[in-house]
Design a protein around this motif. Structure first.
Motif: not given
Length: 536
Positions: A30-43, A88-97
């Motif tokens: 799903g890299v394309a989806g991640a790359q859709a974010e733009r600009g400093p709002s991705a900080m 920008n509202g994107t949330v990255h959640t890291r999980y163990e399994r």
């Protein structure tokens, strides 16, 4: 986590060569989806420790639904470990399994949820887990014996095996039922050892092993007169930094266990004798904390507002420094003849960054992921040194230049041309994962230098550099600050435990695309810099 010297390179060579191929798979989905974010709002948005804990609890509450949404099996569950929220509202959640209640080694993943609802996933492995049984054919005692044998092969002194735990091994090939055993002891150069050994629960064969100890106002030895944050206790002062999570600095007095004694002084002026190494260690921890907070909004090593602690004067003539997650602490030796403590700024930044990596991507300390782990510490150790802006230890792209390990003034490593140290590599090749991680790190170190400063000859802060490219291309750098932000975002949002160099290219492109856009100069330069070190 070790800041290695030539004396210790042979300690893990057998394990590294044997396991070089085991951690070479990292799948980016799903890299394309991640790359859709733009600009400093991705900080990332800075969060207080309470806010971060609340976000992790919320992610855990929704873990079952998330597992179903991303297609995990009925026996698989997610354990939320970290949450990064972009402006920008994107949330990255890291999980163990887990699988049937067992930890899955190599099963970690990151779920990227955009504000508009689109979801993408970065997985450590795409291999499906389907075990016929979770009953082990081999007893745990057999796994312990195999682990002790592995420690003997690694020349670990005073080995003591802990109780093996049953796990699912998914870091390479088809996932299998296994045991993980931790053997504690002492490495050949005096560094503590926490050797993790994974054995097949059906056959008893060793599958993998790695070393978890990764190596790794007062008047200081390397940084001149520096400010210190201390705490008054009664009539004396202590190296206890209440402004930075309560980071404490201890004098081990040449011991190798425990914490020794907390540095204290009758006045708040710290200078001379055994105090000097303590000043350097305390100052190094402070500038590292400040770098991460001021640059990325990170609140401490684990981003939970809690300080680690430092131990100076470890061992006798111990020529190393290391970070340990077990104690959540930094430890410094005094060097040959106890005359040159390894407490320089870039060493502190390097070692404490191992803690940041352990709290985020958890890059396995072997093969290519191990090289990336070491490079991450070199990259941010260098960034900390520049950020400190200390006139006695100016920023440079040399690693460990102040501690004079070799006695001739040469640094441990060079980022502009890593091969100048005689062991590190300038660019990627198919067998690079078989090298010691402190040498395979050269690929990423070289990439970072090229991304920051570009190729060719130049002088920075009085130091001359001349960085080549593997393909003869010319790279124009984007500046160290932007390069560091890209690497940090890649580490915290896109890398996983098994990330190799090819996946690191993908992760940093995702990060650059999120921060600056996929048509930006920054994004294009990331690709060019990786190509210049033969990662294509």
């Amino acid at each position: 986590m070790r800041f290695t010297t030539p004396r210790s390179h042979t300690v893990r060579s057998t394990a590294l060569l044997a396991s070089a191929a085991l951690c070479a798979v990292a799948v980016q989905t799903g890299v394309a989806g991640a790359q859709a974010e733009r600009g400093p709002s991705a900080m990332a948005v800075p969060m207080s420790p309470d806010q971060r804990a609340s976000e992790i609890r919320g992610a855990q509450d929704n873990a079952a639904a998330t597992a179903g949404r991303i297609g995990l099996g009925a026996k698989e569950k997610l354990v939320a470990r970290d949450v990064v929220k972009d402006a920008n509202g994107t949330v990255h959640t890291r999980y163990e399994r887990t699988y049937a209640g067992l930890p899955v080694l190599g099963g970690d993943l990151v779920v990227h949820q955009e504000a508009g609802g689109r979801t993408s996933v970065t997985k450590s492995t795409e291999a499906a887990i389907s075990l016929t049984s979770t009953d082990a054919a081999q007893p745990a005692s057999a796994a312990a014996r195999t682990a002790l044998s592995a420690a003997s092969a690694a020349h670990t002194a005073k080995p003591s095996a802990g109780t093996p735990r049953k796990v699912v091994w998914a870091s390479s090939g088809t996932p299998v039922l296994a045991y993980e055993t931790v053997v504690e002891g002492v490495q050949r150069d005096g560094t503590p050892s926490e050797l993790h050994v994974v054995t097949d629960a059906a056959s008893g064969a060793e599958l993998f092993r790695y070393e978890a100890i990764e190596t790794g106002t007062g008047t200081s030895q390397y940084s001149g007169t520096v400010p210190l944050t201390t705490t008054k206790s009664g009539s004396s002062y202590q190296l206890n930094d209440g402004a930075r999570g309560g980071h404490k600095t201890y004098d081990l007095n040449q011991g190798t266990t425990g914490t020794g004694s907390l540095y204290s002084n009758a006045t708040d002026t710290w200078a001379g004798g055994r105090l000097t190494a303590g000043v350097d260690a305390h100052y190094g921890a402070a500038v590292t904390w400040d770098f991460y907070k001021n640059t990325f909004g990170r609140n401490g090593i684990r981003n939970d507002g809690k300080g680690a602690y430092s131990r100076a004067h470890y061992g006798n003539s111990y020529v190393n420094a290391f970070w340990s997650d077990a104690c959540f602490c930094m430890t410094y030796g005094d060097g040959t003849g106890n005359k040159k403590p390894l407490t320089a700024i870039d060493v502190a930044g390097h070692e404490m960054t191992h803690g940041v990596t352990a709290a985020t991507a958890k890059l396995i300390y072997s093969a290519e992921s191990g090289g990336l782990n070491e490079a991450t510490s070199d990259i941010f150790g260098t960034a900390v040194e520049f950020s400190a802006n200390n006139s006695s230890d100016v920023g440079d792209y040399l690693i460990g230049e102040k501690i004079d390990i070799f006695g001739n003034g040469k640094p441990l490593r060079y980022m502009d041309k890593p091969s100048k140290d005689g062991n590190s590599v300038d660019s990627w090749y198919s067998g690079v994962g078989g090298k010691d991680v402190h040498y395979s790190s050269g690929v990423a170190n070289h990439f970072f230098y090229l991304l920051s400063e570009g190729s060719g000859a130049k002088t920075i802060n009085g130091v001359r550099y001349d960085s080549p490219t593997s393909d003869g291309s010319k790279v124009t750098g984007i500046g160290r600050d932007k390069a560091a932000k890209i690497w940090y975002k890649a580490l915290t949002s896109y890398m996983t435990s098994n990330t190799n160099y090819k996946a690191a290219r993908t992760a940093t492109l995702s990060a650059a695309g999120a921060l600056y856009g996929t048509t930006s100069t920054e994004y294009k330069t990331v690709g060019a810099a990786w190509s210049a070190v033969n990662v294509k």
